[in-house]
Design an enzyme around this catalytic site. Structure first.
Site, short mmCIF file in Angstrom:
data_model
loop_
_atom_site.label_atom_id
_atom_site.label_comp_id
_atom_site.label_asym_id
_atom_site.label_seq_id
_atom_site.Cartn_x
_atom_site.Cartn_y
_atom_site.Cartn_z
N TYR A 116 76.82 29.93 20.17
CA TYR A 116 75.97 29.13 21.06
C TYR A 116 76.85 28.21 21.93
CZ TYR A 116 72.16 25.89 22.35
OH TYR A 116 71.25 25.11 23.03
N1 LIG Z 1 65.64 22.11 21.74
C1 LIG Z 1 66.88 21.66 21.70
O1 LIG Z 1 67.23 20.90 20.79
C2 LIG Z 1 67.84 22.02 22.79
C3 LIG Z 1 69.03 21.27 22.88
C4 LIG Z 1 69.95 21.60 23.87
C5 LIG Z 1 69.69 22.64 24.74
N2 LIG Z 1 68.54 23.36 24.63
C6 LIG Z 1 68.34 24.46 25.56
O2 LIG Z 1 67.09 24.33 26.18
C7 LIG Z 1 66.66 25.61 26.64
C8 LIG Z 1 65.20 25.80 26.28
O3 LIG Z 1 65.07 25.83 24.88
P1 LIG Z 1 63.90 25.08 24.11
O4 LIG Z 1 64.52 24.09 23.24
O5 LIG Z 1 62.82 24.66 25.03
O6 LIG Z 1 63.42 26.25 23.13
P2 LIG Z 1 62.21 27.26 23.18
O7 LIG Z 1 60.93 26.52 23.12
O8 LIG Z 1 62.54 28.26 22.14
O9 LIG Z 1 62.32 27.91 24.63
C9 LIG Z 1 63.22 28.94 24.93
C10 LIG Z 1 62.59 29.75 26.04
O10 LIG Z 1 63.51 30.79 26.38
C11 LIG Z 1 62.81 32.01 26.37
N3 LIG Z 1 63.65 33.17 26.09
C12 LIG Z 1 64.45 33.40 25.03
N4 LIG Z 1 65.02 34.60 25.12
C13 LIG Z 1 64.56 35.14 26.29
C14 LIG Z 1 64.76 36.37 26.96
N5 LIG Z 1 65.56 37.34 26.47
N6 LIG Z 1 64.11 36.59 28.12
C15 LIG Z 1 63.29 35.66 28.64
N7 LIG Z 1 63.05 34.48 28.06
C16 LIG Z 1 63.68 34.24 26.90
C17 LIG Z 1 61.77 31.85 25.27
O11 LIG Z 1 60.78 32.85 25.42
P3 LIG Z 1 60.08 33.53 24.13
O12 LIG Z 1 59.02 32.56 23.71
O13 LIG Z 1 59.55 34.81 24.67
O14 LIG Z 1 61.15 33.72 23.12
C18 LIG Z 1 61.30 30.43 25.57
O15 LIG Z 1 60.38 30.44 26.63
C19 LIG Z 1 67.60 26.63 26.01
O16 LIG Z 1 68.53 27.07 26.97
C20 LIG Z 1 68.29 25.84 24.92
O17 LIG Z 1 69.58 26.33 24.65
C21 LIG Z 1 67.62 23.07 23.67
#
Ligand SMILES: NC(=O)c1ccc[n+]([C@@H]2O[C@H](COP(=O)([O-])OP(=O)(O)OC[C@H]3O[C@@H](n4cnc5c(N)ncnc54)[C@H](OP(=O)(O)O)[C@@H]3O)[C@@H](O)[C@H]2O)c1
Length: 276
Positions: free
Chosen positions: A151
């Site tokens: 990651y």
């Molecule tokens: N939450 C944290 O603590 C955190 C911290 C730092 C950075 N981030 C970053 O924030 C971003 C959003 O994550 P989140 O925390 O909001 O988590 P999340 O709710 O799991 O959202 C991730 C999104 O990415 C989509 N996704 C994953 N694989 C995909 C693919 N192959 N094609 C199209 N869409 C895909 C998921 O769709 P599906 O529902 O279809 O899987 C979901 O809509 C990510 O880049 C993550 O690395 C999160």
């Protein structure tokens, strides 16, 4: 098209869904990708005129050009105001034990897709001439924790990609930002909750368990998605102009101490916490 326009990847939940909701509520037209149309029900019923769900897996190379051309045609002369590269996954585990497929998927979803999607929409962003790209990075793009290496590698790459695009696009009126959230309350944590279980027989098992427990602690202190959305709002209002923003409790560490503390010093702290 008169209203402001955005294309956001990964709007089924978490940061992407909250950003789409906020922009639609602010009068924007939002194109948001989901992998399953059912996951867009809330946004489409709340904002039937403003939210358009696009069924798209960001790993799909073949359909991207047709899809982007269709949207760019709809955008017309106004072009695109904002691209948010948000879709992401977290592959956890010791680098030695992660399969080639999982490592490739980590890079494909978090890095290569951002390159492909950005390039596909750049003609519309450049046509707009006052547009922004916001890449959702992570504090893992600034600091590498053991057993979150895949990651971190993806998020470090995103930092560099953000710098490269920002500098290459200087003459074209497209600004590029990278947000670096720490733990945020989203479903990503549930999706990775059992990710460490499959390493229970590996040489790293006792240490992986410690990292898993530390992750559980940090989830409890996770910040709400609104803290990310606030920064996105500041960027589009041109009130936030720095290329990168840490959105975490211990900003001072990520913005300052990680640059002045030696890597060996940090290694020793990790050794004390995880390996002793
Ligand atoms: N939450 C944290 O603590 C955190 C911290 C730092 C950075 N981030 C970053 O924030 C971003 C959003 O994550 P989140 O925390 O909001 O988590 P999340 O709710 O799991 O959202 C991730 C999104 O990415 C989509 N996704 C994953 N694989 C995909 C693919 N192959 N094609 C199209 N869409 C895909 C998921 O769709 P599906 O529902 O279809 O899987 C979901 O809509 C990510 O880049 C993550 O690395 C999160």
């Amino acid at each position: 098209m008169n209203e402001k326009t955005a294309f956001i990847t990964g709007t089924s939940s978490g940061i992407g869904a909250a950003t789409a909701d906020f922009l639609c509520a602010s009068g924007w037209k939002v194109y948001g990708t989901v992998r399953n149309l059912d996951d867009s029900k809330d946004l489409t019923s709340k904002y039937s005129n403003q939210f358009q769900a696009i069924v798209y897996d960001v790993r799909d190379v073949d359909t991207l050009s047709t899809l982007s051309k269709k949207i760019i045609d709809q955008l017309g002369d106004h072009g695109l105001d904002l691209l948010v590269n948000n879709a992401g996954i977290a592959v956890a585990g010791p680098l030695e034990e992660i399969s080639n497929e999982d490592f490739e998927m980590q890079l494909d979803v978090n890095v290569k897709s951002v390159f492909r999607i950005t390039n596909a929409f750049l003609p519309a962003l450049i046509k707009n001439g006052q547009s922004n790209i916001i890449n959702i990075g992570s504090i893992s793009g600034l600091f590498t924790s053991p057993f979150l290496g895949a990651y971190a590698i993806s998020k470090y790459a995103l930092e560099s990609m953000s710098d490269a695009y920002r500098r290459e696009l200087l003459p074209f009126g497209v600004d590029v930002f990278c947000l670096e959230p720490g733990p945020i309350k989203t479903p990503i944590w549930k999706k990775t909750a059992n990710a460490f279980d499959k390493f229970s027989n590996s040489r790293y098992a006792p240490y992986v368990t410690k990292i898993a427990n530390l992750s559980l602690k940090s989830i409890k202190k996770a910040k709400p998605v609104e803290e990310v959305v606030v920064v996105i709002d500041q960027i589009i209002q041109k009130k936030a102009l720095k290329p990168r923003y840490v959105i975490a409790a211990n900003k001072l560490f990520y913005n300052f101490f990680r640059y002045i503390l030696s890597d060996r010093f940090i290694d020793r702290q990790i050794k004390k916490k995880i390996y002793s």
